[in-house]
Design an enzyme around this catalytic site. Structure first.
Site, PDB file in Angstrom:
ATOM      1  N   GLY A  75     -29.022  11.735  93.227  1.00  0.00           N
ATOM      2  CA  GLY A  75     -29.504  12.118  94.544  1.00  0.00           C
ATOM      3  C   GLY A  75     -28.524  12.057  95.690  1.00  0.00           C
ATOM      4  O   GLY A  75     -28.944  12.009  96.847  1.00  0.00           O
ATOM      5  N   LEU A  96     -32.594  19.747  86.701  1.00  0.00           N
ATOM      6  CA  LEU A  96     -32.117  20.207  85.399  1.00  0.00           C
ATOM      7  C   LEU A  96     -33.121  21.004  84.571  1.00  0.00           C
ATOM      8  O   LEU A  96     -32.842  21.314  83.418  1.00  0.00           O
ATOM      9  CB  LEU A  96     -31.619  19.005  84.585  1.00  0.00           C
ATOM     10  CG  LEU A  96     -30.463  18.239  85.227  1.00  0.00           C
ATOM     11  CD1 LEU A  96     -30.029  17.091  84.331  1.00  0.00           C
ATOM     12  CD2 LEU A  96     -29.287  19.148  85.531  1.00  0.00           C
ATOM     13  N   ILE A 143     -36.692  26.835  86.527  1.00  0.00           N
ATOM     14  CA  ILE A 143     -37.795  27.110  87.446  1.00  0.00           C
ATOM     15  C   ILE A 143     -38.659  28.220  86.845  1.00  0.00           C
ATOM     16  O   ILE A 143     -38.135  29.276  86.466  1.00  0.00           O
ATOM     17  CB  ILE A 143     -37.249  27.521  88.831  1.00  0.00           C
ATOM     18  CG1 ILE A 143     -36.438  26.376  89.448  1.00  0.00           C
ATOM     19  CG2 ILE A 143     -38.383  27.942  89.767  1.00  0.00           C
ATOM     20  CD1 ILE A 143     -37.178  25.085  89.661  1.00  0.00           C
ATOM     21  N   HIS A 153     -24.586  24.734  91.999  1.00  0.00           N
ATOM     22  CA  HIS A 153     -24.014  24.616  90.649  1.00  0.00           C
ATOM     23  C   HIS A 153     -22.582  24.105  90.765  1.00  0.00           C
ATOM     24  O   HIS A 153     -21.809  24.599  91.598  1.00  0.00           O
ATOM     25  CB  HIS A 153     -24.025  25.978  89.948  1.00  0.00           C
ATOM     26  CG  HIS A 153     -23.593  25.891  88.517  1.00  0.00           C
ATOM     27  ND1 HIS A 153     -24.408  25.369  87.538  1.00  0.00           N
ATOM     28  CD2 HIS A 153     -22.420  26.212  87.918  1.00  0.00           C
ATOM     29  CE1 HIS A 153     -23.749  25.397  86.378  1.00  0.00           C
ATOM     30  NE2 HIS A 153     -22.547  25.894  86.582  1.00  0.00           N
ATOM     31  N   ASP A 198     -28.738  30.080  86.093  1.00  0.00           N
ATOM     32  CA  ASP A 198     -27.503  30.223  86.878  1.00  0.00           C
ATOM     33  C   ASP A 198     -27.132  31.679  87.113  1.00  0.00           C
ATOM     34  O   ASP A 198     -25.978  31.992  87.402  1.00  0.00           O
ATOM     35  CB  ASP A 198     -26.329  29.476  86.227  1.00  0.00           C
ATOM     36  CG  ASP A 198     -26.578  27.981  86.146  1.00  0.00           C
ATOM     37  OD1 ASP A 198     -27.213  27.429  87.064  1.00  0.00           O
ATOM     38  OD2 ASP A 198     -26.147  27.362  85.163  1.00  0.00           O
ATOM     39  N   GLU A 204     -14.870  18.275  92.860  1.00  0.00           N
ATOM     40  CA  GLU A 204     -15.981  19.212  93.056  1.00  0.00           C
ATOM     41  C   GLU A 204     -17.084  18.557  93.880  1.00  0.00           C
ATOM     42  O   GLU A 204     -17.665  19.181  94.772  1.00  0.00           O
ATOM     43  CB  GLU A 204     -16.506  19.677  91.688  1.00  0.00           C
ATOM     44  CG  GLU A 204     -17.528  20.804  91.778  1.00  0.00           C
ATOM     45  CD  GLU A 204     -18.928  20.316  92.048  1.00  0.00           C
ATOM     46  OE1 GLU A 204     -19.686  21.043  92.723  1.00  0.00           O
ATOM     47  OE2 GLU A 204     -19.288  19.204  91.596  1.00  0.00           O
TER      48      GLU A 204
END
Length: 193
Positions: free
Chosen positions: A14, A86, A89, A105, A146, A171
């Site tokens: 989170g 993860l 949807i 992503h 994705d 990242e």
């Protein structure tokens, strides 16, 4: 100014969820609900510490419009942000929130996306391929994993000496620096604020 209520969907620690909550504190964007598919997700603790309501849903609840849509309606959710969620949807939710669900992503899509490409799996693949850069992608959610339209990407250079952990940290720094501002920009466009 119109208030825009967002739900944040999470599965893990989170940090992005908390970053969004802090970024929008006192603004026209209100995180009204944090939803996790894991009861042990630390994101729930982070959200609760900021007095944002939380709930846990399992896969069957996610896939049941009679469960999830009334819940989102109860919290007057206008927009959904996936921040390390993860599960796929379901189509009914994409149809109920057209171009109103975005995902973060941890790679430069279309590379290193799709089933199984999340978290450390992405960074391991980037390292194994000897990439000279990586980055983050914010995209709309579609019914292809994705595969939704790319909204924005941010890049960072990699060196051959970078470990998988170094790549992940570089990242992640992009996420912390840019994700909330991209969400705000999308919401301004979408709701003409």
């Amino acid at each position: 100014m119109k208030k825009v209520n967002i739900a944040i969907f999470v599965s893990g620690g989170g940090t992005n969820c908390e970053n969004l909550i802090q970024y929008f504190k006192g603004s026209w964007v209100k995180p009204t609900l944090v939803i996790s598919n894991r009861a042990d997700a630390y994101a729930l603790v982070r959200a609760a510490s900021h007095n944002v309501p939380t709930t846990v849903i399992n896969k069957s609840m996610l896939n049941n419009p009679d469960v999830l849509l009334p819940l989102l309606d109860q919290y007057q959710v206008d927009f959904i942000v996936l921040a390390g969620f993860l599960l796929m949807i379901p189509d009914y939710l994409i149809e109920a929130f057209p171009q109103k669900i975005i995902n973060l992503h941890p790679a430069l899509l279309p590379k290193y996306g799709g089933k199984g490409m999340w978290g450390h799996h992405v960074h391991e693949a980037v390292k194994a391929a000897g990439e000279t850069e990586t980055g983050m992608t914010v995209h709309y959610v579609s019914n292809v994993c994705d595969g939704g339209e790319i909204i924005q990407q941010f890049r960072v250079a990699l060196s051959p000496d970078d470990t998988v952990e170094d790549i992940a940290e570089k990242e992640h720094q992009l996420e912390m620096a840019h994700f909330p501002a991209v969400v705000e920009e999308v919401l301004r466009e979408r709701f003409r604020v």
